[in-house]
Scaffold this motif. Structure first.
Motif, PDB file in Angstrom:
ATOM      1  N   THR A 120       0.813  -1.214   0.000  1.00 51.27           N
ATOM      2  CA  THR A 120       0.000   0.000   0.000  1.00 51.27           C
ATOM      3  C   THR A 120       0.849   1.268   0.000  1.00 51.27           C
ATOM      4  O   THR A 120       0.329   2.351  -0.246  1.00 51.27           O
ATOM      5  N   HIS A 121       2.140   1.142   0.288  1.00 48.86           N
ATOM      6  CA  HIS A 121       3.004   2.323   0.378  1.00 48.86           C
ATOM      7  C   HIS A 121       3.450   2.756  -1.024  1.00 48.86           C
ATOM      8  O   HIS A 121       3.785   1.915  -1.858  1.00 48.86           O
ATOM      9  N   PRO A 122       3.478   4.036  -1.300  1.00 52.10           N
ATOM     10  CA  PRO A 122       3.767   4.485  -2.668  1.00 52.10           C
ATOM     11  C   PRO A 122       5.195   4.193  -3.140  1.00 52.10           C
ATOM     12  O   PRO A 122       5.414   4.086  -4.361  1.00 52.10           O
ATOM     13  N   THR A 123       6.162   4.089  -2.239  1.00 54.63           N
ATOM     14  CA  THR A 123       7.557   3.942  -2.683  1.00 54.63           C
ATOM     15  C   THR A 123       8.342   2.845  -1.980  1.00 54.63           C
ATOM     16  O   THR A 123       9.444   2.516  -2.428  1.00 54.63           O
ATOM     17  N   ALA A 124       7.854   2.269  -0.895  1.00 58.31           N
ATOM     18  CA  ALA A 124       8.676   1.413  -0.042  1.00 58.31           C
ATOM     19  C   ALA A 124       9.293   0.238  -0.785  1.00 58.31           C
ATOM     20  O   ALA A 124      10.519   0.026  -0.746  1.00 58.31           O
ATOM     21  N   LEU A 125       8.486  -0.555  -1.469  1.00 58.59           N
ATOM     22  CA  LEU A 125       9.005  -1.763  -2.117  1.00 58.59           C
ATOM     23  C   LEU A 125      10.011  -1.417  -3.203  1.00 58.59           C
ATOM     24  O   LEU A 125      11.047  -2.083  -3.340  1.00 58.59           O
ATOM     25  N   ALA A 126       9.753  -0.379  -3.954  1.00 55.20           N
ATOM     26  CA  ALA A 126      10.684   0.035  -4.998  1.00 55.20           C
ATOM     27  C   ALA A 126      11.989   0.540  -4.397  1.00 55.20           C
ATOM     28  O   ALA A 126      13.088   0.255  -4.906  1.00 55.20           O
ATOM     29  N   ASN A 127      11.887   1.303  -3.304  1.00 54.43           N
ATOM     30  CA  ASN A 127      13.098   1.811  -2.651  1.00 54.43           C
ATOM     31  C   ASN A 127      13.964   0.673  -2.133  1.00 54.43           C
ATOM     32  O   ASN A 127      15.188   0.683  -2.306  1.00 54.43           O
ATOM     33  N   TRP A 128      13.351  -0.299  -1.487  1.00 52.88           N
ATOM     34  CA  TRP A 128      14.118  -1.410  -0.932  1.00 52.88           C
ATOM     35  C   TRP A 128      14.740  -2.257  -2.034  1.00 52.88           C
ATOM     36  O   TRP A 128      15.875  -2.714  -1.899  1.00 52.88           O
ATOM     37  N   LYS A 129      14.014  -2.431  -3.120  1.00 53.01           N
ATOM     38  CA  LYS A 129      14.581  -3.181  -4.248  1.00 53.01           C
ATOM     39  C   LYS A 129      15.781  -2.454  -4.829  1.00 53.01           C
ATOM     40  O   LYS A 129      16.807  -3.065  -5.159  1.00 53.01           O
ATOM     41  N   ALA A 130      15.698  -1.142  -4.925  1.00 46.76           N
ATOM     42  CA  ALA A 130      16.805  -0.342  -5.447  1.00 46.76           C
ATOM     43  C   ALA A 130      18.025  -0.410  -4.534  1.00 46.76           C
ATOM     44  O   ALA A 130      19.168  -0.255  -4.997  1.00 46.76           O
ATOM     45  N   GLN A 131      17.789  -0.646  -3.251  1.00 41.64           N
ATOM     46  CA  GLN A 131      18.886  -0.776  -2.287  1.00 41.64           C
ATOM     47  C   GLN A 131      19.509  -2.170  -2.299  1.00 41.64           C
ATOM     48  O   GLN A 131      20.444  -2.433  -1.557  1.00 41.64           O
ATOM     49  N   GLY A 132      18.981  -3.051  -3.134  1.00 40.69           N
ATOM     50  CA  GLY A 132      19.529  -4.395  -3.238  1.00 40.69           C
ATOM     51  C   GLY A 132      18.920  -5.401  -2.297  1.00 40.69           C
ATOM     52  O   GLY A 132      19.440  -6.516  -2.150  1.00 40.69           O
ATOM     53  N   GLN A 188      -7.257   0.820   5.251  1.00 38.54           N
ATOM     54  CA  GLN A 188      -6.989   2.186   5.686  1.00 38.54           C
ATOM     55  C   GLN A 188      -5.639   2.676   5.167  1.00 38.54           C
ATOM     56  O   GLN A 188      -5.496   3.820   4.740  1.00 38.54           O
ATOM     57  N   LEU A 189      -4.657   1.800   5.185  1.00 36.47           N
ATOM     58  CA  LEU A 189      -3.341   2.157   4.662  1.00 36.47           C
ATOM     59  C   LEU A 189      -3.420   2.464   3.165  1.00 36.47           C
ATOM     60  O   LEU A 189      -2.807   3.416   2.678  1.00 36.47           O
ATOM     61  N   ALA A 190      -4.184   1.666   2.447  1.00 34.87           N
ATOM     62  CA  ALA A 190      -4.313   1.850   1.005  1.00 34.87           C
ATOM     63  C   ALA A 190      -5.006   3.156   0.652  1.00 34.87           C
ATOM     64  O   ALA A 190      -4.817   3.694  -0.451  1.00 34.87           O
ATOM     65  N   GLN A 191      -5.796   3.687   1.573  1.00 34.45           N
ATOM     66  CA  GLN A 191      -6.499   4.947   1.331  1.00 34.45           C
ATOM     67  C   GLN A 191      -5.653   6.174   1.665  1.00 34.45           C
ATOM     68  O   GLN A 191      -6.156   7.302   1.642  1.00 34.45           O
ATOM     69  N   GLY A 192      -4.377   5.958   1.980  1.00 33.52           N
ATOM     70  CA  GLY A 192      -3.484   7.097   2.201  1.00 33.52           C
ATOM     71  C   GLY A 192      -2.694   7.058   3.491  1.00 33.52           C
ATOM     72  O   GLY A 192      -1.703   7.777   3.639  1.00 33.52           O
ATOM     73  N   ASP A 193      -3.113   6.220   4.431  1.00 34.29           N
ATOM     74  CA  ASP A 193      -2.404   6.164   5.708  1.00 34.29           C
ATOM     75  C   ASP A 193      -0.963   5.689   5.559  1.00 34.29           C
ATOM     76  O   ASP A 193      -0.106   6.023   6.381  1.00 34.29           O
ATOM     77  N   ALA A 194      -0.686   4.897   4.524  1.00 34.34           N
ATOM     78  CA  ALA A 194       0.646   4.307   4.380  1.00 34.34           C
ATOM     79  C   ALA A 194       1.743   5.362   4.290  1.00 34.34           C
ATOM     80  O   ALA A 194       2.896   5.098   4.651  1.00 34.34           O
ATOM     81  N   GLU A 195       1.405   6.559   3.833  1.00 34.55           N
ATOM     82  CA  GLU A 195       2.405   7.622   3.720  1.00 34.55           C
ATOM     83  C   GLU A 195       2.989   7.998   5.077  1.00 34.55           C
ATOM     84  O   GLU A 195       4.076   8.577   5.148  1.00 34.55           O
TER      85      GLU A 195
END
Length: 336
Positions: A78-90, A199-206
């Motif tokens: 649900t987070h806009p960047t978390a999974l992509a950021n962690w993948k970019a970090q290896g 709830q996280l998917a509706q914006g709380d995840a930020e």
């Protein structure tokens, strides 16, 4: 009602685990059963240690772990960047620090304890734990720390609608460190977990803090679910409250128990001291860090003959940065 103590461990934190278990035996003032939750499958030394202790068990239930890993993965989707950021970090796993989410198994209905205290492996019990369980008679969650002074390690304070998610008055009082807390089995049943994800998917995840994902999500779960929280740092009389972090330098040791201005600590958290430091110390490297002698006492409480004979001069566990010129040369790849 079955009360018990959980911690999370693998062989990387074996030395801290032994010290923690010995401190529970010495200071918890109750014959509490202890359950070690497996962080991952690196457990050879942990299994051997648990087998020697009649009141300690090991939880390595794949079904329980999968339940909570899947929940955590859904949270981070649900987070806009978390999974992509962690993948970019290896980071190769589905999300950052998957094993830490195994501690959520303590809330699972299949877990052994109805009420529990969770302690990170890098803690030492310094005083009786029964007062924590007594407080659970009235509250869902009991914590005892000063994390509310550093909320930026819990939530993303730049989130514009953070205080719409968590009321400011609750935000200031009940934020907590996930290294020590008391709680109850069954606080987050499947339908509640699904609601939290929605709830996280509706914006709380930020609002989640990516640097300590488990700690951030656990705080979110507690606050969003409107669970009652007692922070003993607020709720106990001021003449009873103590510190608990290794970063406090004024604690005094008496008979291998620490006191804060004459008041006995409930626990000491070696926050910021990495597992590598403990391993190097127990291998004989003469590293200095706060309350080292107290740690060594509990680590070798039942095996003093195994205490290492330290080599070389005492040196700080945090090496000072190299001189400026050396840093410049390294940057220019002129020095190794």
């Amino acid at each position: 009602m079955v009360d018990g103590i959980y911690t999370l461990a693998n062989d990387s934190v074996y030395d801290q685990l032994v010290a923690l278990l010995n401190s529970i035996d010495a200071n918890a003032a109750g014959n509490f059963p202890v359950c070690v939750i497996a962080y991952d499958d690196r457990l050879e030394r942990v299994r051997a240690e648990v087998a020697q202790r009649s009141h300690v068990t090991l939880l390595e239930d794949a079904e329980i772990f999968q339940t909570w890993e899947d929940f955590s993965f859904q949270v981070w989707q649900t987070h806009p960047t978390a999974l992509a950021n962690w993948k970019a970090q290896g980071i190769q796993t589905r999300f950052y620090r998957v094993g830490e989410n195994h501690r959520y198994g303590a809330f699972d209905q299949r877990a052994p304890f109805e009420r529990f205290i969770y302690l990170d492996a890098d803690t030492l019990v310094m005083g009786p734990l029964q007062p924590i369980f007594e407080r659970l008679d009235a509250d869902d969650v009991v914590v005892y720390d000063f994390q509310f002074k550093s909320p930026d390690h819990i939530f993303n304070l730049q989130c514009p609608h953070l205080h719409q998610i968590i009321a400011p008055q609750r935000f200031a009082k009940t934020i907590f460190c996930s290294g020590f807390y008391g709680a109850k089995r069954g606080l987050f049943p499947p339908q509640q977990r699904q609601w939290l994800i929605e709830q996280l998917a509706q914006g709380d995840a930020e609002a989640l803090y990516l640097g300590a994902p488990n700690q951030s999500v656990l705080n979110y779960m507690v606050h969003k679910s409107q669970l009652s929280v007692s922070n003993l740092a607020h709720d106990w009389p001021s003449d009873r409250v103590t510190g608990n972090s290794v970063t406090s330098s004024h604690f005094q040791a008496q008979d291998q128990v620490l006191y804060d201005k004459g008041r006995r600590l409930t626990y000491l958290h070696f926050i910021g001291v990495s597992s590598q430091v403990f391993r190097r110390l127990c291998a004989g490297e003469n590293l200095e860090f706060p309350y080292r002698e107290v740690f060594l006492h509990y680590r070798y409480r039942h095996a003093p003959q195994q205490r290492p004979a330290f080599r070389g001069p005492l040196k700080p566990y945090k090496a000072p940065p190299p001189p400026l010129m050396q840093r410049v040369l390294r940057k220019l790849k002129l020095s190794s």
